[in-house]
Design an enzyme around this catalytic site. Sequence first.
Site, PDB file in Angstrom:
ATOM      1  CG  HIS B  94      -1.759   1.286   1.438  1.00 12.48           C
ATOM      2  ND1 HIS B  94      -2.490   1.758   0.485  1.00 12.48           N
ATOM      3  CD2 HIS B  94      -1.881   1.980   2.467  1.00 12.48           C
ATOM      4  CE1 HIS B  94      -3.017   2.950   0.852  1.00 12.48           C
ATOM      5  NE2 HIS B  94      -2.667   3.063   2.066  1.00 12.48           N
ATOM      6  CG  HIS B  96      -0.982   7.585   0.888  1.00  9.61           C
ATOM      7  ND1 HIS B  96      -1.878   8.336   1.350  1.00  9.61           N
ATOM      8  CD2 HIS B  96      -1.138   6.404   1.369  1.00  9.61           C
ATOM      9  CE1 HIS B  96      -2.892   7.632   2.368  1.00  9.61           C
ATOM     10  NE2 HIS B  96      -2.166   6.500   2.348  1.00  9.61           N
ATOM     11  CG  ASP B 119       4.421  -4.583 -21.979  1.00  9.97           C
ATOM     12  OD1 ASP B 119       3.987  -5.203 -22.988  1.00  9.97           O
ATOM     13  OD2 ASP B 119       5.123  -3.301 -22.249  1.00  9.97           O
ATOM     14  CG  HIS B 170      -7.096   5.475   1.057  1.00  9.30           C
ATOM     15  ND1 HIS B 170      -7.448   4.636   2.261  1.00  9.30           N
ATOM     16  CD2 HIS B 170      -5.847   5.648   1.311  1.00  9.30           C
ATOM     17  CE1 HIS B 170      -6.380   4.251   3.054  1.00  9.30           C
ATOM     18  NE2 HIS B 170      -5.315   4.900   2.440  1.00  9.30           N
ATOM     19  CE1 TYR B 228      10.401  -7.366 -22.538  1.00 14.68           C
ATOM     20  CE2 TYR B 228      10.616  -8.473 -20.343  1.00 14.68           C
ATOM     21  CZ  TYR B 228      10.918  -7.247 -21.059  1.00 14.68           C
ATOM     22  OH  TYR B 228      11.541  -6.249 -20.904  1.00 14.68           O
TER      23      TYR B 228
END
Lengths: 234, 234, 234, 234
Positions: B94, B96, B119, B170, B228
Amino acid sequence: MLEDLKQMVYEANMLLPKHQLVTFTWGNVSGIDREHNLMVIKPSGVEYEDLTPDKMVVVDLAGHVVEGDWNPSSDTPTHCVLYQHLPTVGGIVHTHSPWAVAFAQAGVDIPVAGTTHADTFYGPIPVSRPMTADEVATDYERQTGTVIIETFRSRDIDPDQIPGVLVNDHGPFTWGQSALQAVHHAAILEEIAKMAYHTWQLNPQDIAIAPHLLDRHYLRKHGRDAYYGQTRHR
Amino acid sequence: MLEDLKQMVYEANMLLPKHQLVTFTWGNVSGIDREHNLMVIKPSGVEYEDLTPDKMVVVDLAGHVVEGDWNPSSDTPTHCVLYQHLPTVGGIVHTHSPWAVAFAQAGVDIPVAGTTHADTFYGPIPVSRPMTADEVATDYERQTGTVIIETFRSRDIDPDQIPGVLVNDHGPFTWGQSALQAVHHAAILEEIAKMAYHTWQLNPQDIAIAPHLLDRHYLRKHGRDAYYGQTRHR
Amino acid sequence: MLEDLKQMVYEANMLLPKHQLVTFTWGNVSGIDREHNLMVIKPSGVEYEDLTPDKMVVVDLAGHVVEGDWNPSSDTPTHCVLYQHLPTVGGIVHTHSPWAVAFAQAGVDIPVAGTTHADTFYGPIPVSRPMTADEVATDYERQTGTVIIETFRSRDIDPDQIPGVLVNDHGPFTWGQSALQAVHHAAILEEIAKMAYHTWQLNPQDIAIAPHLLDRHYLRKHGRDAYYGQTRHR
Amino acid sequence: MLEDLKQMVYEANMLLPKHQLVTFTWGNVSGIDREHNLMVIKPSGVEYEDLTPDKMVVVDLAGHVVEGDWNPSSDTPTHCVLYQHLPTVGGIVHTHSPWAVAFAQAGVDIPVAGTTHADTFYGPIPVSRPMTADEVATDYERQTGTVIIETFRSRDIDPDQIPGVLVNDHGPFTWGQSALQAVHHAAILEEIAKMAYHTWQLNPQDIAIAPHLLDRHYLRKHGRDAYYGQTRHR
């Protein structure tokens, strides 16, 4: 084999993070030996901090590995097509640099908004048409090169005078006489994309400069009568 | 106890400032040991420069501290809910990070504006619905996880193919097979949010790429026929 | 010859990359010795990392090289014209710093959006009119200087109070009592261009500050009653 | 005299360039000793790289220098007024950080666009009304403080819960229990201004978050029932 070219292609690749043109492994540089028709290119998916000259991959223009322990960049077929159709080109760069990508994703040419652009590129940076489902389904990376060539032919653009393109919804390719010059063009393309974006937000009307200003700036750095820099003096 | 996992979660947390994804302490990474159903997570409110592997907190999936001298991240209940409902996930992040937050605050999905997005993420990054007053009042962090799961279920999105979400007003959560891969996804999500923002300002119409281009780019890096990188060659 | 001035002009040039005002070689600083009417300027197209004080070029105000092994900056004639018409000026800077270029390319003055601007520039930064085909065709760099002077005369702007200009579709020139002060002005101009751009996007109406606020901020740092800094106290 | 406070105010000032909140000398931090009613503040116009703890200036709340060889910041009277009216405040910061300045110049509050804002500021960051010609003409810096206080009183805002303001067409002031906390608030204000700007460009409607989400995020970090961080656990 091609040790000098490997070294130069390695150094050119390492300039991508230095100029902040790549996130993770999203970019690759190649260089060509025109005498042997062999290309040297970054291995696929290898982090820049792990790169060394000997990890560079030697490939022929059909895309087959001639020397090297690593897979070449997945964009290798695009490079091959460009080298085949652009005989003056010695190096090619692909990045996902963010300002250039913004224009590519918007499907909009980078207009010649000022002399910074005109100093290097003799006209707008063209964006290619969207690729069809068929082109994407088969030989996608090869077709990407074909669409780039088509962009220059159909719009009658000289790839030596405008050494870069935006692949639609994808990102920029640039080229030059060497791998190092191609990186130089990639960095300039990113900078002028940023400037054009902000110009656009301030004043979307009449963004392009006058043709006489474009001519003057391009020609004072390129061609027979160029007078910028040290070449003629020393 | 879980020393290897602590080390990896510590390293993954330290990548957040390295990738410029956090200001101050606004981010956390966790990793799970599926065998023991125990999670390792960053302590709450500790500066990154003061972090060490032994400060990582071991928590069970009910959110109770099993080992450690520090409070776990206040977002721990959100991580718990995600691990419970997403059995293939090994790590969660998580942050910001500002471009992702801009979309979260605008309440807008990050559209698949180009191949950079395709991608890694097989479709738009969804933004969750706003949380109700009741959800926010009681067990807020747990409910945050529940609303994330609801977002994927109600819109029939596969969280393995789109390993990230924007919590409304958020910010982003991302996940992956490991804590390190979750951080990788967090950095990519931030970069594609930035690119999508600028594309949006240039040309808000038809921002999304063609489905065949999305398929090609996602599938050349993921799944059975991926080509790839170095996995198949070496 | 003019060793002190060469040293200062060298140092002023090196501040351009330090303040992130240049990409590659896109900028130059000069300084003048008013006693001898000689100017010292950066050599054309030389990378900043290769610059040394002894590579600075000494030029007279007609633009002829008096001392030095290198070509002077291609913008030398513009500097010459400015020194001829602005007798109080001791140093001049030209850059392609991106926020200032955005306004130059948009053909828009940088408005006095706040006190940051007013602290240094006593009014909007003017953008010059577009140059004609004739002006661009002959003596382009000299005509660039002439158009700058025309901008200040026709709009009755005092170049000591507004020590900078945007050349239309090109970029900023700034000046000052010394080369170092001219660089200081270049850095401030770039910062206020960035701030004005974002202000413009938030609220394009009434962007300019009140005249009494402009007066107070400009005059507390400049002129007879200035009280900012340490000059009067020590 | 007040050596500890000088040291802390010095360190707090040095955090401004570290957090990229200042260009040149455009910022200042002060701290107060409430027992002696003396304030320590940065000297005016001194470069950050030349700053040392002993250059900090001790001033009484009338703005008279009590100790120090240097002129105090020209904004000293503003700091004095704030300390007089805000009895819980221990430190004050003024900067020209660019995102906050953009809102100040636009004359627009920074809205609570998301939880990042709500974690620190319990409502929008208010912009003060424009100052009158009379206020600017006499005791300008003192009047700046008075207008800040008026902003909080007339809009019934608690300065402990919203420890920052935008002075119209000028820039941000922030405060806190100490000089260090005031800098922390300055850095957060800049980050949330950036996020709010981009949110605004994506979706100007309904930019503010729900009151219940504002409450939850502010209160989980502040006040009696706060549960973020390590305070309760250790």
